[in-house]
Design a protein around this motif. Sequence first.
Motif, PDB file in Angstrom:
ATOM      1  N   THR A  26      12.382 152.999  35.400  1.00  0.00           N
ATOM      2  CA  THR A  26      11.930 153.953  35.188  1.00  0.00           C
ATOM      3  C   THR A  26      13.072 155.483  34.861  1.00  0.00           C
ATOM      4  N   ASN A  27      13.998 154.511  34.663  1.00  0.00           N
ATOM      5  CA  ASN A  27      15.481 155.790  34.186  1.00  0.00           C
ATOM      6  C   ASN A  27      15.119 156.199  32.932  1.00  0.00           C
ATOM      7  N   ARG A  28      14.560 157.576  32.954  1.00  0.00           N
ATOM      8  CA  ARG A  28      14.897 157.136  31.268  1.00  0.00           C
ATOM      9  C   ARG A  28      15.112 158.172  30.066  1.00  0.00           C
TER      10      ARG A  28
ATOM     11  N   LYS B 189      29.149 151.486  35.766  1.00  0.00           N
ATOM     12  CA  LYS B 189      28.946 153.195  36.617  1.00  0.00           C
ATOM     13  C   LYS B 189      28.674 154.161  35.036  1.00  0.00           C
ATOM     14  N   ILE B 190      27.355 155.527  34.898  1.00  0.00           N
ATOM     15  CA  ILE B 190      28.019 156.115  33.879  1.00  0.00           C
ATOM     16  C   ILE B 190      27.154 157.651  34.821  1.00  0.00           C
ATOM     17  N   ALA B 191      27.915 158.523  34.802  1.00  0.00           N
ATOM     18  CA  ALA B 191      27.066 159.428  35.248  1.00  0.00           C
ATOM     19  C   ALA B 191      27.263 160.993  34.171  1.00  0.00           C
ATOM     20  N   VAL B 192      26.884 161.834  34.615  1.00  0.00           N
ATOM     21  CA  VAL B 192      27.208 163.255  34.134  1.00  0.00           C
ATOM     22  C   VAL B 192      26.566 164.087  35.385  1.00  0.00           C
ATOM     23  N   ALA B 193      26.860 164.472  35.679  1.00  0.00           N
ATOM     24  CA  ALA B 193      26.938 166.316  36.478  1.00  0.00           C
ATOM     25  C   ALA B 193      25.347 166.524  36.169  1.00  0.00           C
TER      26      ALA B 193
ATOM     27  N   LEU C 152      17.662 155.458  29.546  1.00  0.00           N
ATOM     28  CA  LEU C 152      17.061 154.321  28.514  1.00  0.00           C
ATOM     29  C   LEU C 152      17.360 155.082  26.786  1.00  0.00           C
ATOM     30  N   GLY C 153      16.793 156.831  27.335  1.00  0.00           N
ATOM     31  CA  GLY C 153      16.767 157.546  25.998  1.00  0.00           C
ATOM     32  C   GLY C 153      18.587 156.928  25.514  1.00  0.00           C
ATOM     33  N   LEU C 154      19.901 157.071  26.778  1.00  0.00           N
ATOM     34  CA  LEU C 154      21.074 157.173  26.195  1.00  0.00           C
ATOM     35  C   LEU C 154      21.672 155.696  25.916  1.00  0.00           C
ATOM     36  N   TYR C 155      20.952 154.538  26.348  1.00  0.00           N
ATOM     37  CA  TYR C 155      21.288 153.168  25.474  1.00  0.00           C
ATOM     38  C   TYR C 155      20.295 152.732  24.638  1.00  0.00           C
ATOM     39  N   ARG C 156      19.414 153.279  24.092  1.00  0.00           N
ATOM     40  CA  ARG C 156      18.638 153.595  22.654  1.00  0.00           C
ATOM     41  C   ARG C 156      19.158 153.606  21.874  1.00  0.00           C
ATOM     42  N   ARG C 157      19.531 154.724  21.841  1.00  0.00           N
ATOM     43  CA  ARG C 157      20.204 156.491  20.939  1.00  0.00           C
ATOM     44  C   ARG C 157      21.501 155.711  20.435  1.00  0.00           C
ATOM     45  N   PHE C 158      22.528 154.206  21.413  1.00  0.00           N
ATOM     46  CA  PHE C 158      23.392 153.279  20.524  1.00  0.00           C
ATOM     47  C   PHE C 158      23.259 152.334  20.718  1.00  0.00           C
TER      48      PHE C 158
ATOM     49  N   CYS D 134      23.927 161.335  41.463  1.00  0.00           N
ATOM     50  CA  CYS D 134      23.013 161.443  40.619  1.00  0.00           C
ATOM     51  C   CYS D 134      22.185 159.543  41.003  1.00  0.00           C
ATOM     52  N   PHE D 135      23.107 159.584  42.335  1.00  0.00           N
ATOM     53  CA  PHE D 135      22.460 158.639  42.963  1.00  0.00           C
ATOM     54  C   PHE D 135      21.487 157.970  44.224  1.00  0.00           C
ATOM     55  N   ASP D 136      20.741 157.298  43.502  1.00  0.00           N
ATOM     56  CA  ASP D 136      19.686 157.540  45.914  1.00  0.00           C
ATOM     57  C   ASP D 136      20.558 156.644  46.473  1.00  0.00           C
TER      58      ASP D 136
ATOM     59  N   TRP E 134      25.457 169.246  34.022  1.00  0.00           N
ATOM     60  CA  TRP E 134      25.624 169.371  32.954  1.00  0.00           C
ATOM     61  C   TRP E 134      25.241 168.621  31.807  1.00  0.00           C
ATOM     62  N   ARG E 135      24.041 168.316  31.999  1.00  0.00           N
ATOM     63  CA  ARG E 135      23.706 166.848  31.361  1.00  0.00           C
ATOM     64  C   ARG E 135      22.492 167.652  29.828  1.00  0.00           C
ATOM     65  N   GLY E 136      22.494 166.714  28.974  1.00  0.00           N
ATOM     66  CA  GLY E 136      21.792 167.227  28.105  1.00  0.00           C
ATOM     67  C   GLY E 136      22.950 168.237  27.030  1.00  0.00           C
ATOM     68  N   GLN E 137      24.496 167.541  27.360  1.00  0.00           N
ATOM     69  CA  GLN E 137      25.223 168.330  25.846  1.00  0.00           C
ATOM     70  C   GLN E 137      25.947 167.062  25.538  1.00  0.00           C
ATOM     71  N   GLY E 138      25.269 166.297  25.400  1.00  0.00           N
ATOM     72  CA  GLY E 138      26.368 164.647  24.862  1.00  0.00           C
ATOM     73  C   GLY E 138      27.185 164.901  25.354  1.00  0.00           C
ATOM     74  N   LEU E 139      27.844 165.414  26.845  1.00  0.00           N
ATOM     75  CA  LEU E 139      28.704 164.353  27.209  1.00  0.00           C
ATOM     76  C   LEU E 139      28.122 162.603  28.140  1.00  0.00           C
ATOM     77  N   ALA E 140      27.354 162.714  28.496  1.00  0.00           N
ATOM     78  CA  ALA E 140      27.279 160.522  28.276  1.00  0.00           C
ATOM     79  C   ALA E 140      27.667 160.583  27.168  1.00  0.00           C
ATOM     80  N   ALA E 141      26.455 160.621  26.281  1.00  0.00           N
ATOM     81  CA  ALA E 141      28.200 159.906  25.071  1.00  0.00           C
ATOM     82  C   ALA E 141      28.963 160.285  24.314  1.00  0.00           C
ATOM     83  N   ARG E 142      30.020 161.114  25.095  1.00  0.00           N
ATOM     84  CA  ARG E 142      30.971 160.882  24.869  1.00  0.00           C
ATOM     85  C   ARG E 142      31.597 160.039  25.475  1.00  0.00           C
TER      86      ARG E 142
HETATM   87  C1  LIG Z   1      22.093 159.181  31.988  1.00  0.00           C
HETATM   88  C2  LIG Z   1      22.630 160.466  32.053  1.00  0.00           C
HETATM   89  C3  LIG Z   1      24.504 159.697  32.436  1.00  0.00           C
HETATM   90  C4  LIG Z   1      22.648 160.782  30.374  1.00  0.00           C
HETATM   91  O1  LIG Z   1      23.224 161.923  30.211  1.00  0.00           O
HETATM   92  P1  LIG Z   1      23.823 163.213  29.551  1.00  0.00           P
HETATM   93  O2  LIG Z   1      25.137 163.918  29.345  1.00  0.00           O
HETATM   94  O3  LIG Z   1      22.175 164.265  30.287  1.00  0.00           O
HETATM   95  O4  LIG Z   1      23.150 163.022  28.209  1.00  0.00           O
HETATM   96  P2  LIG Z   1      24.067 163.222  25.892  1.00  0.00           P
HETATM   97  O5  LIG Z   1      23.910 164.618  26.561  1.00  0.00           O
HETATM   98  O6  LIG Z   1      25.069 162.666  26.192  1.00  0.00           O
HETATM   99  O7  LIG Z   1      22.713 162.493  26.069  1.00  0.00           O
HETATM  100  C5  LIG Z   1      22.913 161.569  25.173  1.00  0.00           C
HETATM  101  C6  LIG Z   1      21.639 160.215  24.411  1.00  0.00           C
HETATM  102  O8  LIG Z   1      20.850 160.052  25.441  1.00  0.00           O
HETATM  103  C7  LIG Z   1      19.341 160.767  25.304  1.00  0.00           C
HETATM  104  N1  LIG Z   1      19.097 161.060  26.845  1.00  0.00           N
HETATM  105  C8  LIG Z   1      19.550 161.678  27.442  1.00  0.00           C
HETATM  106  N2  LIG Z   1      19.011 162.344  28.336  1.00  0.00           N
HETATM  107  C9  LIG Z   1      17.207 162.044  28.455  1.00  0.00           C
HETATM  108  C10 LIG Z   1      16.038 162.256  29.052  1.00  0.00           C
HETATM  109  N3  LIG Z   1      16.266 163.329  30.058  1.00  0.00           N
HETATM  110  N4  LIG Z   1      15.560 161.842  28.550  1.00  0.00           N
HETATM  111  C11 LIG Z   1      15.490 160.953  27.394  1.00  0.00           C
HETATM  112  N5  LIG Z   1      16.504 160.533  26.893  1.00  0.00           N
HETATM  113  C12 LIG Z   1      17.749 161.137  27.057  1.00  0.00           C
HETATM  114  C13 LIG Z   1      18.781 161.570  24.302  1.00  0.00           C
HETATM  115  O9  LIG Z   1      18.839 160.513  23.494  1.00  0.00           O
HETATM  116  C14 LIG Z   1      20.497 161.957  24.153  1.00  0.00           C
HETATM  117  O10 LIG Z   1      21.059 161.549  22.549  1.00  0.00           O
HETATM  118  P3  LIG Z   1      20.243 163.132  22.063  1.00  0.00           P
HETATM  119  O11 LIG Z   1      20.340 164.008  22.258  1.00  0.00           O
HETATM  120  O12 LIG Z   1      20.622 163.264  20.394  1.00  0.00           O
HETATM  121  O13 LIG Z   1      18.513 163.324  21.962  1.00  0.00           O
HETATM  122  C15 LIG Z   1      22.648 161.234  32.670  1.00  0.00           C
HETATM  123  O14 LIG Z   1      21.045 161.692  32.825  1.00  0.00           O
HETATM  124  C16 LIG Z   1      22.618 161.247  34.777  1.00  0.00           C
HETATM  125  O15 LIG Z   1      24.013 161.260  35.352  1.00  0.00           O
HETATM  126  N6  LIG Z   1      21.425 160.434  35.319  1.00  0.00           N
HETATM  127  C17 LIG Z   1      22.258 159.857  36.989  1.00  0.00           C
HETATM  128  C18 LIG Z   1      22.997 158.415  36.698  1.00  0.00           C
HETATM  129  C19 LIG Z   1      22.632 157.825  36.384  1.00  0.00           C
HETATM  130  O16 LIG Z   1      21.172 156.765  35.854  1.00  0.00           O
HETATM  131  N7  LIG Z   1      22.666 156.881  35.184  1.00  0.00           N
HETATM  132  C20 LIG Z   1      22.928 155.258  34.451  1.00  0.00           C
HETATM  133  C21 LIG Z   1      22.663 154.572  35.076  1.00  0.00           C
HETATM  134  S1  LIG Z   1      21.926 153.270  34.314  1.00  0.00           S
END
Ligand SMILES: CC(C)(COP(=O)(O)OP(=O)(O)OC[C@H]1O[C@@H](n2cnc3c(N)ncnc32)[C@H](O)[C@@H]1OP(=O)(O)O)[C@@H](O)C(=O)NCCC(=O)NCCS
Length: 153
Positions: free
Chosen positions: A112-114, A73-77, A117-123, A22-24, A80-88
Motif C-alpha cells: 500500500t506504500n504508493r 530505511k529511507i525517509a524524507v520529511a 513503490l513509485g520510487l523503487y519502480r523508477r529505479f 514518516c512511520f507508524d 521536503w517530498r516531491g523534490q527528488g531527495l529520496a532519489a538522491r
Molecule cells: C517514499 C519517500 C522516501 C519518497 O521521498 P521523495 O523525496 O518524495 O521522493 P522523490 O521526490 O525523490 O521521488 C522520486 C520518485 O519516487 C516516485 N514517487 C515519489 N513520491 C511519489 C508518490 N507520492 N506517488 C507515486 N510515486 C512517487 C516517483 O517515481 C518519483 O520520481 P519522479 O519525481 O521523477 O516522478 C517518502 O514518501 C517518504 O519518506 N515516505 C515515508 C517513509 C517510507 O515509506 N519509506 C519507505 C519505506 S519502504
Amino acid sequence: MWDLHPVTAADLSALLDIEAACFDRPWNRDVFLDELARRDAAGYLLRRPAPDANGAVGYICFRLLYGEMHLTKIAVAPQWRGQGLAARLLVHGMETATALGATAVLLQVRPTNRPALGLYRRFGFRQIGRRKQYFSETGEDALVLMRHLKEDS
Ligand SMILES: CC(C)(COP(=O)(O)OP(=O)(O)OC[C@H]1O[C@@H](n2cnc3c(N)ncnc32)[C@H](O)[C@@H]1OP(=O)(O)O)[C@@H](O)C(=O)NCCC(=O)NCCS
C-alpha cells in the motif's frame, strides 16, 4: 546546496523527528544506535548546509550482507517530498554499496506504500517475492523487491 554525510550520534535528534513523522512504528534512539554500531550497516543523512543547524531533511540506512545491499530505511520529511531527495539518497546509497562490492539491492515494502513503490519502480526494482503477514502490527504482507547494481550481474 545539499549536504550528505554518514549519520552520527549527534544527528539522532533530527533524524528521530523525521522518523516519527514518516512511520507508524518508528525506530527509537536505541534501535538507531544499535544499527549504526554494526560493522555491516551504514546510514547517510541529507541536510541543508550550515548555518541552518536544524536542516536535516531525510536519510537512508542499509546493511551489506553477502554482497547485497539490504535497504532498511529511507525517509524524507513530509515538507521536503516531491523534490527528488529520496532519489538522491537512493543513488548515493547504491553508489556507496557498489563501491563496497555489493551487486544487488533488496528491500521490503508494504503493497500500500504508493510513494515508495513509485520510487523503487523508477529505479528499476522488480518484485521477487512476497512475505505473508510480514508486518505484525497490521498483518500486511511485504513485497520483496530487488535490482542489480551492475550491468553484468
Ligand atoms: C517514499 C519517500 C522516501 C519518497 O521521498 P521523495 O523525496 O518524495 O521522493 P522523490 O521526490 O525523490 O521521488 C522520486 C520518485 O519516487 C516516485 N514517487 C515519489 N513520491 C511519489 C508518490 N507520492 N506517488 C507515486 N510515486 C512517487 C516517483 O517515481 C518519483 O520520481 P519522479 O519525481 O521523477 O516522478 C517518502 O514518501 C517518504 O519518506 N515516505 C515515508 C517513509 C517510507 O515509506 N519509506 C519507505 C519505506 S519502504
